[in-house]
Design a protein around this motif. Structure first.
Motif, PDB file in Angstrom:
ATOM      1  N   GLU A 292      24.103   8.496  19.842  1.00  0.00           N
ATOM      2  CA  GLU A 292      24.630   7.746  20.595  1.00  0.00           C
ATOM      3  C   GLU A 292      26.219   8.485  20.255  1.00  0.00           C
ATOM      4  OE1 GLU A 292      22.636   6.126  18.930  1.00  0.00           O
ATOM      5  OE2 GLU A 292      21.170   5.607  20.587  1.00  0.00           O
ATOM      6  N   GLU A 293      26.481   8.520  18.873  1.00  0.00           N
ATOM      7  CA  GLU A 293      27.943   9.050  18.495  1.00  0.00           C
ATOM      8  C   GLU A 293      28.172  10.484  18.682  1.00  0.00           C
ATOM      9  OE1 GLU A 293      27.749   7.758  14.688  1.00  0.00           O
ATOM     10  OE2 GLU A 293      28.600   5.630  15.005  1.00  0.00           O
ATOM     11  N   ARG A 294      27.113  11.343  18.865  1.00  0.00           N
ATOM     12  CA  ARG A 294      27.176  12.762  18.912  1.00  0.00           C
ATOM     13  C   ARG A 294      28.043  13.080  20.208  1.00  0.00           C
ATOM     14  NH1 ARG A 294      24.168  14.913  15.435  1.00  0.00           N
ATOM     15  NH2 ARG A 294      22.379  14.154  14.486  1.00  0.00           N
ATOM     16  N   ILE A 295      28.698  14.160  20.173  1.00  0.00           N
ATOM     17  CA  ILE A 295      29.790  14.826  21.046  1.00  0.00           C
ATOM     18  C   ILE A 295      28.930  15.677  22.153  1.00  0.00           C
ATOM     19  CG2 ILE A 295      31.947  15.988  21.740  1.00  0.00           C
ATOM     20  CD1 ILE A 295      32.734  15.137  18.795  1.00  0.00           C
ATOM     21  N   PRO A 296      29.047  15.328  23.645  1.00  0.00           N
ATOM     22  CA  PRO A 296      28.476  16.071  24.268  1.00  0.00           C
ATOM     23  C   PRO A 296      29.056  17.688  24.585  1.00  0.00           C
ATOM     24  CG  PRO A 296      29.959  14.808  25.556  1.00  0.00           C
ATOM     25  CD  PRO A 296      29.778  14.360  24.237  1.00  0.00           C
ATOM     26  N   LYS A 297      28.097  18.512  24.902  1.00  0.00           N
ATOM     27  CA  LYS A 297      28.641  20.004  24.894  1.00  0.00           C
ATOM     28  C   LYS A 297      29.647  20.336  25.967  1.00  0.00           C
ATOM     29  CE  LYS A 297      24.694  22.333  22.532  1.00  0.00           C
ATOM     30  NZ  LYS A 297      23.733  23.300  22.711  1.00  0.00           N
ATOM     31  N   THR A 298      30.752  19.678  25.712  1.00  0.00           N
ATOM     32  CA  THR A 298      32.108  19.981  26.395  1.00  0.00           C
ATOM     33  C   THR A 298      33.148  20.546  25.645  1.00  0.00           C
ATOM     34  OG1 THR A 298      32.671  17.700  26.309  1.00  0.00           O
ATOM     35  CG2 THR A 298      31.330  18.433  28.124  1.00  0.00           C
ATOM     36  N   ILE A 299      34.130  21.069  26.146  1.00  0.00           N
ATOM     37  CA  ILE A 299      35.328  21.592  25.275  1.00  0.00           C
ATOM     38  C   ILE A 299      36.186  20.410  24.945  1.00  0.00           C
ATOM     39  CG2 ILE A 299      37.158  23.129  24.988  1.00  0.00           C
ATOM     40  CD1 ILE A 299      35.817  24.859  26.804  1.00  0.00           C
ATOM     41  N   GLU A 300      35.663  19.818  24.160  1.00  0.00           N
ATOM     42  CA  GLU A 300      36.232  18.461  23.260  1.00  0.00           C
ATOM     43  C   GLU A 300      36.653  18.358  22.211  1.00  0.00           C
ATOM     44  OE1 GLU A 300      35.646  13.584  23.229  1.00  0.00           O
ATOM     45  OE2 GLU A 300      34.093  14.720  24.243  1.00  0.00           O
TER      46      GLU A 300
ATOM     47  N   HIS B 284      29.079  27.807  27.909  1.00  0.00           N
ATOM     48  CA  HIS B 284      28.761  27.821  29.340  1.00  0.00           C
ATOM     49  C   HIS B 284      28.675  28.879  29.966  1.00  0.00           C
ATOM     50  CE1 HIS B 284      29.855  23.254  28.979  1.00  0.00           C
ATOM     51  NE2 HIS B 284      30.833  23.780  28.384  1.00  0.00           N
ATOM     52  N   ILE B 285      28.219  29.075  31.077  1.00  0.00           N
ATOM     53  CA  ILE B 285      27.885  30.297  31.819  1.00  0.00           C
ATOM     54  C   ILE B 285      29.374  30.812  32.240  1.00  0.00           C
ATOM     55  CG2 ILE B 285      26.813  31.513  33.921  1.00  0.00           C
ATOM     56  CD1 ILE B 285      24.633  29.419  33.880  1.00  0.00           C
ATOM     57  N   ASN B 286      30.133  29.791  32.848  1.00  0.00           N
ATOM     58  CA  ASN B 286      31.590  30.274  33.069  1.00  0.00           C
ATOM     59  C   ASN B 286      32.458  29.798  32.172  1.00  0.00           C
ATOM     60  OD1 ASN B 286      33.892  31.152  34.244  1.00  0.00           O
ATOM     61  ND2 ASN B 286      33.666  29.727  35.922  1.00  0.00           N
ATOM     62  N   ASN B 287      32.827  30.910  31.292  1.00  0.00           N
ATOM     63  CA  ASN B 287      33.809  30.444  30.158  1.00  0.00           C
ATOM     64  C   ASN B 287      35.451  30.581  30.511  1.00  0.00           C
ATOM     65  OD1 ASN B 287      32.042  29.457  28.138  1.00  0.00           O
ATOM     66  ND2 ASN B 287      31.295  31.461  28.007  1.00  0.00           N
ATOM     67  N   GLU B 288      35.656  30.666  31.656  1.00  0.00           N
ATOM     68  CA  GLU B 288      36.987  30.759  32.267  1.00  0.00           C
ATOM     69  C   GLU B 288      37.956  29.602  31.877  1.00  0.00           C
ATOM     70  OE1 GLU B 288      39.287  32.157  36.331  1.00  0.00           O
ATOM     71  OE2 GLU B 288      37.235  31.475  36.283  1.00  0.00           O
ATOM     72  N   ASN B 289      38.935  30.037  31.203  1.00  0.00           N
ATOM     73  CA  ASN B 289      40.125  29.229  30.728  1.00  0.00           C
ATOM     74  C   ASN B 289      39.526  28.118  29.799  1.00  0.00           C
ATOM     75  OD1 ASN B 289      41.922  30.566  32.496  1.00  0.00           O
ATOM     76  ND2 ASN B 289      41.294  29.035  34.141  1.00  0.00           N
ATOM     77  N   CYS B 290      38.546  28.650  29.011  1.00  0.00           N
ATOM     78  CA  CYS B 290      38.065  27.592  27.935  1.00  0.00           C
ATOM     79  C   CYS B 290      38.818  27.339  26.820  1.00  0.00           C
ATOM     80  CB  CYS B 290      36.472  27.765  27.568  1.00  0.00           C
ATOM     81  SG  CYS B 290      36.567  29.403  26.771  1.00  0.00           S
ATOM     82  N   TRP B 291      39.870  28.158  26.819  1.00  0.00           N
ATOM     83  CA  TRP B 291      40.936  28.094  25.811  1.00  0.00           C
ATOM     84  C   TRP B 291      42.076  27.210  25.853  1.00  0.00           C
ATOM     85  CZ3 TRP B 291      45.811  29.202  27.558  1.00  0.00           C
ATOM     86  CH2 TRP B 291      45.474  29.934  28.796  1.00  0.00           C
ATOM     87  N   GLN B 292      42.063  26.937  27.180  1.00  0.00           N
ATOM     88  CA  GLN B 292      43.175  25.859  27.537  1.00  0.00           C
ATOM     89  C   GLN B 292      43.283  24.679  26.712  1.00  0.00           C
ATOM     90  OE1 GLN B 292      43.427  25.659  31.819  1.00  0.00           O
ATOM     91  NE2 GLN B 292      44.460  27.644  31.779  1.00  0.00           N
TER      92      GLN B 292
ATOM     93  N   GLU C 205      40.183  37.294  24.810  1.00  0.00           N
ATOM     94  CA  GLU C 205      41.121  36.396  25.467  1.00  0.00           C
ATOM     95  C   GLU C 205      41.653  35.194  24.782  1.00  0.00           C
ATOM     96  OE1 GLU C 205      43.078  34.793  29.199  1.00  0.00           O
ATOM     97  OE2 GLU C 205      42.072  36.868  28.526  1.00  0.00           O
ATOM     98  N   PHE C 206      40.574  34.695  23.953  1.00  0.00           N
ATOM     99  CA  PHE C 206      41.129  33.713  23.061  1.00  0.00           C
ATOM    100  C   PHE C 206      42.164  34.048  22.027  1.00  0.00           C
ATOM    101  CE2 PHE C 206      40.452  30.984  19.130  1.00  0.00           C
ATOM    102  CZ  PHE C 206      40.858  29.831  19.795  1.00  0.00           C
ATOM    103  N   MET C 207      41.639  34.914  21.360  1.00  0.00           N
ATOM    104  CA  MET C 207      42.678  35.329  20.175  1.00  0.00           C
ATOM    105  C   MET C 207      43.981  36.180  20.388  1.00  0.00           C
ATOM    106  SD  MET C 207      40.028  36.944  17.127  1.00  0.00           S
ATOM    107  CE  MET C 207      39.104  37.938  18.112  1.00  0.00           C
ATOM    108  N   SER C 208      43.942  36.624  21.626  1.00  0.00           N
ATOM    109  CA  SER C 208      45.222  37.077  22.384  1.00  0.00           C
ATOM    110  C   SER C 208      46.189  35.795  22.643  1.00  0.00           C
ATOM    111  CB  SER C 208      44.984  37.744  23.543  1.00  0.00           C
ATOM    112  OG  SER C 208      44.130  38.960  23.295  1.00  0.00           O
ATOM    113  N   ARG C 209      45.811  34.972  23.209  1.00  0.00           N
ATOM    114  CA  ARG C 209      46.393  33.915  23.657  1.00  0.00           C
ATOM    115  C   ARG C 209      46.825  32.911  22.382  1.00  0.00           C
ATOM    116  NH1 ARG C 209      47.014  33.332  28.732  1.00  0.00           N
ATOM    117  NH2 ARG C 209      45.768  34.350  30.291  1.00  0.00           N
ATOM    118  N   LEU C 210      45.824  32.449  21.399  1.00  0.00           N
ATOM    119  CA  LEU C 210      45.916  31.780  20.163  1.00  0.00           C
ATOM    120  C   LEU C 210      46.499  32.237  19.178  1.00  0.00           C
ATOM    121  CD1 LEU C 210      45.005  28.604  20.394  1.00  0.00           C
ATOM    122  CD2 LEU C 210      44.071  29.983  22.180  1.00  0.00           C
TER     123      LEU C 210
END
Length: 376
Positions: free
Chosen positions: A109-117, A145-153, A204-209
């Motif tokens: 119950e305490e586990r985090i779902p697979k979302t970018i949280e 996810h299949i569509n990882n667009e903007n997942c760095w936000q 994309e991730f490393m360029s922005r972060l």
């Protein structure tokens, strides 16, 4: 003996007693305030009351050490990468403790779902009297996810939120004597051991972060590659980083001197670190070692002939930890602070907020706002 002569003798004895007493007090105080010399005195030299050449300036090092030991240290590490790359295991291996999110979460119950949280777990670690508050920031769901667009936000927002929180504490009129530091000092980015090249998501991730945090890229589960594949993959990644203008830690422009540059150049030649993590111990040649056991043998985590875990550990903990924190404070946070102050100054005049300044300008612009920061 006349009465006058007797009075003179008593006076002389009293003066002699007080001179002797104050000489002992001064000598005792001198021994207490002056720390012992690290090296034995040269032949014929005298210390203590007779050593007029010693001032005691070197005692500041011991004072700083005692103060730092009382306050303790803080280190905030973010781990980013898709599921199954061994992020939690590597963190446990680095600090030889159960510090990862998965090690703490016990019930389904305490586990985090697979979302970018974003999830932060803090631990108090002590070693040889040195206390450190370690915070591990996990990013479950990244790249899954299949569509990882903007997942760095969400990750970018979290890092900037920590800068904003620190800034608001800093500009308070009645600010705390020691502001709690929740700023992300280092982001470990886990690259899948594909053996090919950087994925668009990685670029994309490393360029922005890389513009807002210190990024240390690692090749996860490097034992799945042969030595030739590993070397080729590392070279391909370095070329990809240069081609896309991605500046990972340690950044060249922040080298302080020639010696610093020489040390960091050797580190930059090893990036990304090909690592293997394991919190299991095995018996190897009569010794208990951390490793991964296969039917061909045991992969020793801390053996530099097997992987580069030892180099990564030394960089993050033993040699560059303070430098990582200094760059976070004086460069990345300073860029954010200057931008926010510029936006605050521009709003009353109806001018648009200034764009983000680059790190080279941060120190110069920051000096102009130093007085403003303390007056706000």
């Amino acid at each position: 003996m006349s009465q006058t002569a007797r009075a003179d003798v008593v006076k002389l004895k009293r003066e002699s007693y007080f001179l002797s007493y104050w000489s002992e007090v001064n000598l005792s105080h001198s021994n207490m305030s002056a720390p012992p010399h690290p090296q034995p005195p040269a032949k014929g030299a005298s210390h203590g009351a007779g050593d007029f050449s010693y001032v005691g300036i070197d005692a500041i090092l011991e004072q700083m050490r005692r103060k730092a030991m009382k306050q303790g240290f803080e280190l905030n590490i973010m781990i980013v990468g898709q599921s199954g790359l061994g992020k939690s295991t590597l963190m446990n291996t680095l600090f030889k403790s159960k510090v990862s999110r998965k090690s703490v979460v016990s019930t389904p119950e305490e586990r985090i779902p697979k979302t970018i949280e974003i999830k932060s777990i803090s631990h108090d670690i002590e070693e040889k009297g040195v206390r450190m508050k370690l915070t591990v920031i996990d990013t479950p769901g990244f790249g899954d996810h299949i569509n990882n667009e903007n997942c760095w936000q969400p990750i970018m927002k979290f890092i900037n939120d920590q800068y904003e929180q620190y800034l608001q504490e800093e500009i308070n009129i009645n600010r705390k004597k020691r502001i709690p530091d929740s700023r992300v000092h280092c982001c470990m980015y886990f690259i899948p051991p594909t053996g090919h090249c950087l994925r668009p998501l990685d670029v994309e991730f490393m360029s922005r972060l890389s513009k807002v945090v210190n990024i240390v890229p690692v090749i996860a589960k490097a034992d799945t590659l042969t030595l030739e594949e590993r070397d080729f993959f590392k070279q391909t990644i370095r070329e990809g980083l240069r081609a896309n203008g991605i500046d990972v830690y340690p950044q060249k422009e922040f080298d302080e001197d020639a010696d610093d540059r020489m040390i960091n150049d050797k580190i930059r030649e090893m990036i990304p670190f090909a690592v293997v993590g394991s919190d299991q111990e095995y018996q190897v040649n009569g010794k208990r070692l951390l490793g991964r056991k296969t039917k061909w043998g045991t992969i020793e985590v801390e053996n530099i002939a097997h992987c580069e875990f030892a180099y990564l550990r030394d960089l993050l903990i033993r040699t560059h930890m303070q430098n990582i924190k200094d760059i976070t404070s004086s460069i990345h946070y300073e860029v954010y602070r200057v931008r926010r102050l510029n936006e605050t100054n521009a709003q009353p005049n109806g001018q648009p907020p200034n764009t983000l300044v680059n790190p080279q300008q941060a120190n110069g612009v920051a000096a102009q706002h130093q007085v403003l920061t303390h007056e706000m």
